[in-house]
Scaffold this active site. Structure first.
Site, short mmCIF file in Angstrom:
data_model
loop_
_atom_site.label_atom_id
_atom_site.label_comp_id
_atom_site.label_asym_id
_atom_site.label_seq_id
_atom_site.Cartn_x
_atom_site.Cartn_y
_atom_site.Cartn_z
N GLN A 118 -3.36 4.23 -3.77
CA GLN A 118 -3.95 3.40 -3.10
C GLN A 118 -5.66 3.93 -3.00
OE1 GLN A 118 -2.08 2.81 1.31
NE2 GLN A 118 -1.12 4.44 0.24
N ASN A 119 -5.79 5.38 -3.50
CA ASN A 119 -7.09 6.03 -3.91
C ASN A 119 -7.80 5.07 -4.67
OD1 ASN A 119 -5.84 7.49 -1.77
ND2 ASN A 119 -5.25 9.14 -3.27
N CYS A 133 -27.20 -11.67 -13.43
CA CYS A 133 -27.54 -13.09 -12.78
C CYS A 133 -28.04 -13.06 -11.65
CB CYS A 133 -26.05 -13.94 -12.85
SG CYS A 133 -24.98 -13.29 -11.28
N HIS A 174 -5.95 -0.33 -4.69
CA HIS A 174 -7.30 -0.69 -3.96
C HIS A 174 -8.69 -0.83 -4.71
CE1 HIS A 174 -5.10 0.16 -0.05
NE2 HIS A 174 -4.83 -1.03 -0.52
N CYS A 231 -20.91 -14.01 -10.13
CA CYS A 231 -20.48 -14.34 -11.28
C CYS A 231 -19.10 -13.78 -11.66
CB CYS A 231 -21.23 -14.50 -12.47
SG CYS A 231 -21.81 -12.81 -12.89
N GLY A 270 1.37 11.66 0.78
CA GLY A 270 -0.23 11.57 1.26
C GLY A 270 -0.70 10.42 1.94
P1 NAD Z 1 -4.89 7.84 5.53
O1 NAD Z 1 -5.66 8.56 5.82
O2 NAD Z 1 -4.17 6.85 6.35
O3 NAD Z 1 -3.31 8.83 5.76
C1 NAD Z 1 -3.34 10.25 5.02
C2 NAD Z 1 -2.05 10.95 4.99
O4 NAD Z 1 -2.05 11.88 4.35
C3 NAD Z 1 -1.72 11.10 6.30
O5 NAD Z 1 -0.31 10.87 6.85
C4 NAD Z 1 -1.92 12.86 6.40
O6 NAD Z 1 -0.78 13.44 7.34
C5 NAD Z 1 -1.41 13.05 5.16
N1 NAD Z 1 -1.95 14.24 4.43
C6 NAD Z 1 -3.35 14.67 4.55
N2 NAD Z 1 -3.51 15.81 3.87
C7 NAD Z 1 -2.13 16.18 3.32
C8 NAD Z 1 -1.92 17.25 2.51
N3 NAD Z 1 -2.79 18.12 2.07
N4 NAD Z 1 -0.71 17.00 2.03
C9 NAD Z 1 0.20 15.87 2.24
N5 NAD Z 1 -0.21 15.17 3.13
C10 NAD Z 1 -1.32 15.18 3.78
O7 NAD Z 1 -4.74 7.58 4.07
P2 NAD Z 1 -4.04 6.26 3.50
O8 NAD Z 1 -2.54 5.98 3.97
O9 NAD Z 1 -4.28 6.48 1.91
O10 NAD Z 1 -4.83 4.95 4.09
C11 NAD Z 1 -6.12 4.93 3.78
C12 NAD Z 1 -6.91 4.06 3.03
O11 NAD Z 1 -8.11 4.46 2.85
C13 NAD Z 1 -6.25 3.76 1.66
O12 NAD Z 1 -6.53 2.33 1.50
C14 NAD Z 1 -6.92 4.66 0.90
O13 NAD Z 1 -6.99 4.07 -0.46
C15 NAD Z 1 -8.43 4.76 1.46
N6 NAD Z 1 -9.16 6.15 1.15
C16 NAD Z 1 -9.11 6.67 -0.20
C17 NAD Z 1 -9.44 8.03 -0.30
C18 NAD Z 1 -9.42 8.49 -1.75
O14 NAD Z 1 -9.65 7.58 -2.95
N7 NAD Z 1 -9.35 9.79 -2.18
C19 NAD Z 1 -9.95 8.68 0.84
C20 NAD Z 1 -10.03 8.20 2.15
C21 NAD Z 1 -9.61 6.98 2.41
#
Ligand code: NAD
Length: 250
Positions: A102-103, A151, A120, A131, A188
Site C-alpha cells: 500500500q506504500n 497539453c 496505491h 490527457c 505494518g
Molecule cells: P497505517 O498508518 O494505518 O497503519 C500502520 C500500522 O503499522 C499500524 O497498525 C502500526 O501499529 C504498524 N506499525 C507501525 N510501526 C511499525 C513497526 N515498526 N513495525 C511493525 N508495525 C508497525 O498504515 P496503512 O494500513 O498502510 O494505511 C495507511 C495508508 O496511507 C496506506 O494507503 C498507505 O499506503 C499510506 N501511507 C503510505 C506511507 C508510505 O508510503 N511509507 C506512509 C504513510 C501512509
C-alpha cells in the site's frame, strides 16, 4: 512464546514457494517515514483528510502540491530498513513470490524486490489529469506548482488519493496473488483502508496461512490472522530470515 512463533513462521515460509507479503506504512516507519496513525511527523502538519482526498487536489492543486513536495523530499532521502531487505532476501532465496504494497515510497524495489504490486501507486510517477500522459518525476519541472503536462493539464502523482479508484491492473494482479498464495505475511498495516484491507481476507478464503507482523493487534488479528508476531517489523523479519536461512542449511 514469540521465539516459537518466529520459528513457526520461518518453517511456513521455508516450506513454501508461494509466500506473498502484503505491506503497509508500518514497514517504512523504521526508515523514518511516519505512518498515518502513529504520533508525530508529516501527518500532524498535513491532515490526510484535508490534503489526501481527490476533491482537495481538484479544489487546490497548488496547496496539495506543497505537501507533496515536502513528502517527496522525505521519501527521496529514505532508505530501505532491515524489514525491506529481509523480504528482498527471501525473494532471492525463492520463497517470497511477490510484494503487494500500500506504500508509495518505492522502498521494496530499492531493497531489491522485483515483483512489487504498488496498490496505491507511486510517488515517482506523475499522470496528467487531462490527457492521461504519464511522466517519471525527474522528467518534470517542479519549480512552479502545480506542474503541468505538455497539453497544459495539471499533473498529479500516480498515488491514489482517498476517493480515487484502485488502478485495474494493480487490483487484478493483487487479487491473483492473494488467491494463489500459501502464506501471506501482513506487515505494518492497520488494515482499515478499503479495498486493500480485503486482500488478506481473500488469501485466507483461498486457504493461505495469514501471519501478521505488527506492533499491535489490528482488526484482522482475531478473525483473519492465524497468528501475530507482535513487535518491530525490522527485528521480526530479520529473525524470520535467519530462521529460514538456518532451515536451508539443515
Ligand atoms: P497505517 O498508518 O494505518 O497503519 C500502520 C500500522 O503499522 C499500524 O497498525 C502500526 O501499529 C504498524 N506499525 C507501525 N510501526 C511499525 C513497526 N515498526 N513495525 C511493525 N508495525 C508497525 O498504515 P496503512 O494500513 O498502510 O494505511 C495507511 C495508508 O496511507 C496506506 O494507503 C498507505 O499506503 C499510506 N501511507 C503510505 C506511507 C508510505 O508510503 N511509507 C506512509 C504513510 C501512509
Amino acid at each position: 512464546m514469540k521465539e516459537d512463533l518466529i520459528q513457526k513462521t520461518a518453517q511456513a515460509v521455508f516450506r513454501s514457494k508461494k509466500v506473498v507479503a502484503f505491506t503497509g506504512a508500518g514497514i517504512s516507519v523504521e526508515s523514518g517515514i511516519p505512518d498515518f496513525r502513529g504520533a508525530g511527523g508529516l501527518w500532524e502538519k498535513f491532515d490526510p483528510a484535508e490534503y489526501a482526498t481527490i476533491e482537495a487536489f481538484h479544489a487546490n492543486p497548488q496547496k496539495v502540491w506543497t505537501m507533496l513536495m515536502e513528502m517527496g523530499n522525505l521519501l527521496e532521502s529514505s532508505k530501505p530498513n532491515p524489514a525491506h531487505t529481509a523480504l528482498a532476501q527471501l525473494e532471492k532465496m525463492g520463497h517470497v513470490r511477490s510484494v503487494i504494497t500500500q506504500n508509495i515510497d518505492h522502498l521494496h524495489q530499492d531493497a531489491g524486490n522485483t515483483r512489487v504490486i504498488e496498490y496505491h501507486g507511486s510517488h515517482k510517477r506523475l499522470v496528467c489529469l487531462t490527457c492521461g500522459q504519464q511522466y517519471a518525476k525527474e522528467e518534470v519541472n517542479l519549480d512552479a506548482l502545480p506542474p503541468l503536462c505538455r497539453c497544459k493539464g495539471v499533473l498529479k502523482p500516480t498515488v491514489i488519493f482517498f476517493g480515487e479508484p484502485i488502478p485495474t491492473g494493480a487490483h487484478l494482479q493483487a487479487m491473483e496473488e492473494a488467491r494463489d498464495c500459501e502464506v501471506m505475511l501482513v506487515i505494518g498495516t492497520s488494515a482499515v483502508v478499503s479495498p486493500a484491507c480485503d486482500i488478506p481476507v481473500l488469501a485466507k478464503r483461498a486457504g493461505a496461512a495469514i501471519v501478521e507482523v505488527n506492533l499491535e493487534e489490528t482488526q484482522l488479528t482475531r478473525y483473519v490472522s492465524d497468528w501475530i508476531l507482535q513487535g518491530s517489523a525490522s527485528q521480526i523479519l530479520q529473525s524470520v530470515l535467519d530462521g529460514v536461512a538456518g532451515l536451508r542449511k539443515t
